[in-house]
Enzyme design. Sequence first.
Site, mmCIF file in Angstrom:
data_model
loop_
_atom_site.group_PDB
_atom_site.id
_atom_site.type_symbol
_atom_site.label_atom_id
_atom_site.label_comp_id
_atom_site.label_asym_id
_atom_site.label_seq_id
_atom_site.Cartn_x
_atom_site.Cartn_y
_atom_site.Cartn_z
ATOM 1 N N TYR A 128 39.365 32.173 33.968
ATOM 2 C CA TYR A 128 39.593 33.337 34.471
ATOM 3 C C TYR A 128 38.592 34.458 34.896
ATOM 4 O O TYR A 128 37.442 34.141 34.802
ATOM 5 C CB TYR A 128 40.950 34.204 33.685
ATOM 6 N N GLU A 129 39.001 35.353 35.299
ATOM 7 C CA GLU A 129 37.883 36.445 36.049
ATOM 8 C C GLU A 129 37.133 35.948 37.014
ATOM 9 O O GLU A 129 36.072 36.103 37.289
ATOM 10 C CB GLU A 129 37.167 37.122 34.904
ATOM 11 N N GLY A 130 37.803 34.927 37.600
ATOM 12 C CA GLY A 130 37.031 34.081 38.951
ATOM 13 C C GLY A 130 36.703 32.985 38.294
ATOM 14 O O GLY A 130 35.719 33.105 37.501
ATOM 15 N N MET A 172 44.858 44.541 34.149
ATOM 16 C CA MET A 172 44.529 44.719 35.681
ATOM 17 C C MET A 172 45.595 43.524 36.133
ATOM 18 O O MET A 172 45.596 42.333 35.532
ATOM 19 C CB MET A 172 43.093 44.210 35.961
#
Length: 600
Positions: free
Chosen positions: A440-442, A163
């Site tokens: 990461y991933e928010g 992504m």
Amino acid sequence: MASYQAPLRDMRFVLNEVFQAGEEWAAMPATAELTPDLAEAILEEGARVTQAELFPLNQSGDAEGCRFEAGRVTTPKGFKEAQRTLAEGGWFGLGGNPDYAGQGLPKLLTVAFEEMLYASNASFALYPALNTGAALLLDHHASEPIKQRYLPKMYAGEWLGTMCLTEPHCGTDLGLIKTRAVPIGDERYAISGSKLWITGGEHDLVDNIVHLVLARLPDAPEGTRGISLFLVPKRKVAEDGALGDVNGVSCGGLEHKMGIKGSATCVMHFDQAQGVLIGEPHQGLATMFTMMNYERLSIGIQGLGLGEVAYQSAMDFARERLQSRAPGGARYPQQPADPILVHPDVRRMALNVRAWNEGGRAFAACVAQQLDRAKFHPDGAVRDEAEALVALLTPVAKAFLTDRGFESTVEAQQIYGGSGYCVEWGAEQYVRDARIAMIYEGTNGVQAMDLIGRKLARNRGRYLVQFVAAMREDLGERAGPDLRDSHTRISLALVLLENVTTRVLGRSEKHPDELGAAAVDYLNLLGHVAYAWMWWKMMRAAQRGLGEDGGVGERFYRTKLAVGRHYLTRMLPRIEALERQIEAGAEELMSLPEEAFYPE
């Protein structure tokens, strides 16, 4: 040296005795054919393949890292062969849609395999993790021809997905992205722009990489409402699935990182690369959240897996390391000193890590169970309730699991003393590899804001009411008198959570900063209470196992009860400090002017 054995006994206990997985699967037509024997075979083979193929590559992959030369990325020695082995074994399509050659297994089972992946080799695990999330998004939002063309290859591990969100000038605020998508006819678009921090953006593991790219159409409104999502393959794909020419996708370099060095974290350039729209125009961020929410639980499991392997390795060291005598006198007088586990402070650290790991394993299974119910359960009311719990607990699963995972790797490293700071023991790598999961991933701060802003304040606590009701119902089930003190502690923790929630929501009506000021502490408070619930479930199951001569053995059950008491008596009390921190409010945080933060 580091060591790892998949904790199959505890995984079986969580699946079969805590969450009654067999009954759960039998109640849903989509999973009814999954027998306990088949689930056991998958766990056993998953343990074998991760221990044999991935764990031996963990330290060497960290030392070698990925290499970038002339636009090409080479993964560490052995990764390509391991990729092929896992692909041939069908491990990339465990939870995939059977209509496109996936295996359709429930999350309650696949979550255990994910833990094994991350524990054995966190860098390698990120390649299948991103692929699974990308395939999930396509299954939910792509057209039928796209599904037919891409999903079988992705489930087979022949192609891998990514992504592509972040750009050099923006991170969390995706409304600022500049990548453009221009229609070129035949439902195709030319994608141009640059992305960074792209996990698996370029590598040598497979022949094609499937990029899911956020970009703006020419008529896009400003902000997040103007983002669309596009599938952009590294190599063009014909309608029959055959690979064509190289697309306008290139790697501009690799990031130089603190950890996960065997994972290729890339700068990616898209130069008139051909792609297709996935979902509706200007709805790309909402579409991408299908993948992002999956990845958030997956990254939470990264923290859990690293905490587990760090604990096992530290206990191997503790068994052999002799240091001083026990406080009450020599425990092993035939030896020159006692093993370090005789010392109370070493036991404190070991029990902390174990309590985090075992509580986290149960919590990950709990969220997985709700995901399965939301997806497969025939009763609409059950699906709705499960979706609400998943919405509430997803940011907690990402942030609390990764915070505790990092804390566990640090505490496990401390058990080694100076040896833990040296590379050959492996402990320092686990600390480095765990640290990124909090980012990461928010980031975990963003997760906290999502929890308190969207999942709590926006619906005035409706999701939390359902969580509290489920917990109270569970606490109402009968348990033996030796769990009475545990029951009291957990019940009081639940009341504290309710009271803090009411006060925070009340103050935020007049002072918006109160939510942000309380967010991280509130997430940690909810995480502690959720783990207390998990320990209640496990202690009750262990007590039942003792009374019924359960399958995993008396020693296991008694140990589980002891670790649970450690959590409830020595770790759960942290919520009282969190309550006081939240009560302090936003005033002191916001009183200092911005310029006072900078050096004079």
